[in-house]
Motif scaffolding. Structure first.
Motif, PDB file in Angstrom:
ATOM      1  N   GLU A  20       0.832  -1.211   0.000  1.00 20.35           N
ATOM      2  CA  GLU A  20       0.000   0.000   0.000  1.00 20.35           C
ATOM      3  C   GLU A  20       0.864   1.258   0.000  1.00 20.35           C
ATOM      4  N   LYS A  21       1.946   1.243   0.734  1.00 21.73           N
ATOM      5  CA  LYS A  21       2.838   2.406   0.803  1.00 21.73           C
ATOM      6  C   LYS A  21       3.405   2.745  -0.563  1.00 21.73           C
ATOM      7  N   HIS A  22       3.671   1.716  -1.377  1.00 26.30           N
ATOM      8  CA  HIS A  22       4.306   1.954  -2.670  1.00 26.30           C
ATOM      9  C   HIS A  22       3.327   1.834  -3.836  1.00 26.30           C
ATOM     10  N   GLY A  23       2.034   1.891  -3.537  1.00 29.27           N
ATOM     11  CA  GLY A  23       1.018   1.940  -4.585  1.00 29.27           C
ATOM     12  C   GLY A  23       0.902   0.670  -5.402  1.00 29.27           C
ATOM     13  N   MET A  24       1.186  -0.477  -4.795  1.00 25.24           N
ATOM     14  CA  MET A  24       1.092  -1.749  -5.491  1.00 25.24           C
ATOM     15  C   MET A  24      -0.107  -2.538  -4.980  1.00 25.24           C
ATOM     16  N   ARG A  25      -0.735  -3.274  -5.874  1.00 27.27           N
ATOM     17  CA  ARG A  25      -1.900  -4.067  -5.504  1.00 27.27           C
ATOM     18  C   ARG A  25      -1.480  -5.326  -4.753  1.00 27.27           C
ATOM     19  N   TYR A  26      -2.143  -5.579  -3.647  1.00 29.19           N
ATOM     20  CA  TYR A  26      -1.973  -6.841  -2.928  1.00 29.19           C
ATOM     21  C   TYR A  26      -3.091  -7.754  -3.430  1.00 29.19           C
ATOM     22  N   ASP A  27      -2.754  -8.639  -4.370  1.00 25.37           N
ATOM     23  CA  ASP A  27      -3.745  -9.424  -5.110  1.00 25.37           C
ATOM     24  C   ASP A  27      -4.176 -10.638  -4.292  1.00 25.37           C
ATOM     25  N   GLU A  28      -5.388 -10.570  -3.753  1.00 27.21           N
ATOM     26  CA  GLU A  28      -5.943 -11.683  -2.972  1.00 27.21           C
ATOM     27  C   GLU A  28      -7.333 -12.012  -3.514  1.00 27.21           C
ATOM     28  N   ARG A  29      -7.570 -13.298  -3.800  1.00 30.52           N
ATOM     29  CA  ARG A  29      -8.825 -13.708  -4.421  1.00 30.52           C
ATOM     30  C   ARG A  29      -9.404 -14.923  -3.700  1.00 30.52           C
ATOM     31  N   PRO A  30     -10.736 -15.060  -3.706  1.00 31.07           N
ATOM     32  CA  PRO A  30     -11.356 -16.255  -3.124  1.00 31.07           C
ATOM     33  C   PRO A  30     -10.933 -17.508  -3.891  1.00 31.07           C
ATOM     34  N   TYR A  31     -10.901 -18.638  -3.201  1.00 27.56           N
ATOM     35  CA  TYR A  31     -10.386 -19.880  -3.783  1.00 27.56           C
ATOM     36  C   TYR A  31     -11.129 -20.255  -5.061  1.00 27.56           C
ATOM     37  N   PHE A  32     -12.443 -20.400  -4.994  1.00 26.71           N
ATOM     38  CA  PHE A  32     -13.180 -20.901  -6.149  1.00 26.71           C
ATOM     39  C   PHE A  32     -13.248 -19.868  -7.274  1.00 26.71           C
ATOM     40  N   SER A  33     -13.219 -18.596  -6.913  1.00 29.78           N
ATOM     41  CA  SER A  33     -13.150 -17.551  -7.938  1.00 29.78           C
ATOM     42  C   SER A  33     -11.836 -17.642  -8.706  1.00 29.78           C
ATOM     43  N   CYS A  34     -10.743 -17.855  -7.979  1.00 31.68           N
ATOM     44  CA  CYS A  34      -9.438 -17.963  -8.629  1.00 31.68           C
ATOM     45  C   CYS A  34      -9.340 -19.245  -9.449  1.00 31.68           C
TER      46      CYS A  34
END
Length: 378
Positions: free
Chosen positions: A344-358
């Motif tokens: 967040e400090k460096h403007g980058m996405r922390y990509d986290e997705r639900p299991y079945f969606s992924c």
């Protein structure tokens, strides 16, 4: 951590880089990000997050031993087909769990003592999965160096069985291959995973072991001895399976049981590994990303909960794993909030997705890449 690696690196000639070069290339052009990453890593190291846990190692090893014992009991103590199938299902899941655990050993984050972790990986991967730890380390280290980078990440070099990105389709010229790829989304779990496992178990990995044992070229210290250990582990696997578990069955029945068990294990481990990267964009061969950017742009986390953490052996925290490959994986949930804050400090996405969606995105990516392959053939 390896004194051998440190000694080898120190043997190379070196000189101080000119100041103008350092100014241009230090931190890969992202000095602030490099400094913050180094600070975080230093903090985590001082706080003991890279230290192994004896109790965790005992639990993980005990789990796979217990699962194999339960599978043998179910398969051998009951005459009904349903119970035998249940035994093979548990055995297949145990093979997958061996895959997760040998991964920890291969990163030297299990006991923290490299020679012991290598031995554990040889035993677990050889007897539990029928594969070579040395071959895996050679390939997996390349993946960690540059994930999702064309011509560098070996996990993108998966043809002819599967293509995870349309950028690799330039190699496909056979109409049969393109027709196969057209349906790869549907074939991946039920067919392709098993074919990969069989190819590894009965060709690629035994070939690597044999070459290491018989090669006259200079190899890493102890490589031939470890290869001998891997060969013994593979022999032990098939003696236990065909000489003990499947004893009393016909040749046809034995191999039918093996293929079903192997299918469960392969589908479990390869499907879950595919969720972390394969559906994401790739970098070109001449793109040079920051170490943290590789984790941010080319890696996905799966939303954590107790079941998912167990099912994926904490490798649902794939971002943390790529930032700190030598950290014991059970520590990732605790580290995760601090990594998220760094992003967040460096403007980058922390990509986290639900299991079945992924999982759906992964299969749809395979389907879409297959459709592109079919259009190129038309």
């Amino acid at each position: 951590r390896s004194r051998v690696a440190e000694k080898s690196l120190n043997s190379f000639p070196s000189r101080e880089a000119p100041k103008e070069v350092l100014a241009r290339r230090a931190g890969n052009g992202k000095t602030s990000l490099s400094e913050d990453y180094a600070i975080l890593r230093d903090q985590l190291e001082k706080e003991g997050f890279f230290e192994p846990s004896v109790s965790e190692c005992v639990y993980r090893v005990s789990e796979i031993v217990a699962m194999h014992a339960l599978a043998a009991y179910l398969f051998m103590s009951f005459s009904g087909v349903a119970m035998k199938m249940l035994g093979l299902l548990v055995l297949g899941l145990a093979q997958g769990r061996c895959g997760w655990l040998m991964h920890e050993g291969g990163h030297y984050s299990m006991s923290g003592y490299i020679p012991l972790d290598r031995v554990l990986q040889i035993v677990i991967y050889g007897t539990g999965c029928g594969m070579s730890g040395a071959w895996w380390r050679n390939q997996h280290n390349k993946h960690h160096a540059t994930p999702q980078k064309l011509q560098h990440d070996v996990d993108l070099d998966t043809l002819p069985l599967v293509a995870f990105n349309e950028a690799v389709l330039g190699k496909t010229r056979s109409p049969i291959l393109k027709s196969w790829l057209r349906f790869q989304g549907a074939l991946f779990i039920p067919v392709s995973c098993l074919l990969v496992a069989l190819g590894w178990q009965f060709y690629l990995h035994p070939r690597h072991i044999l070459r290491t044992m018989t090669s006259k070229r200079t190899s890493a210290k102890g490589a031939s001895t470890r290869a001998m250990g891997e060969a013994i582990a593979l022999i032990a696997r098939y003696v236990l399976l065909f000489g003990f578990l499947f004893s009393g069955l016909t040749w046809y029945q034995s191999w039918a049981c093996y293929l079903f068990y192997d299918f469960i294990g392969a589908a479990y481990i390869f499907t879950n590994f595919s969720l972390s990267h394969t559906h994401l964009p790739v970098s070109k061969a001449d793109d040079y990303l920051h170490w943290v950017e590789y984790a941010a742009l080319h890696t996905t986390n799966i939303t954590p909960n107790f079941l998912t953490n167990w099912w994926m052996a904490y490798l649902n925290f794939q971002i943390e794993h790529h930032l700190f490959p030598s950290m014991p994986q059970f520590r990732h949930p605790t580290v995760s909030p601090r990594v998220r804050a760094l992003f967040e400090k460096h403007g980058m996405r922390y990509d986290e997705r639900p299991y079945f969606s992924c999982l759906w995105e992964t299969l749809m990516n395979l389907h879409n890449v297959g459709a592109v392959a079919q259009k190129k053939m038309a």
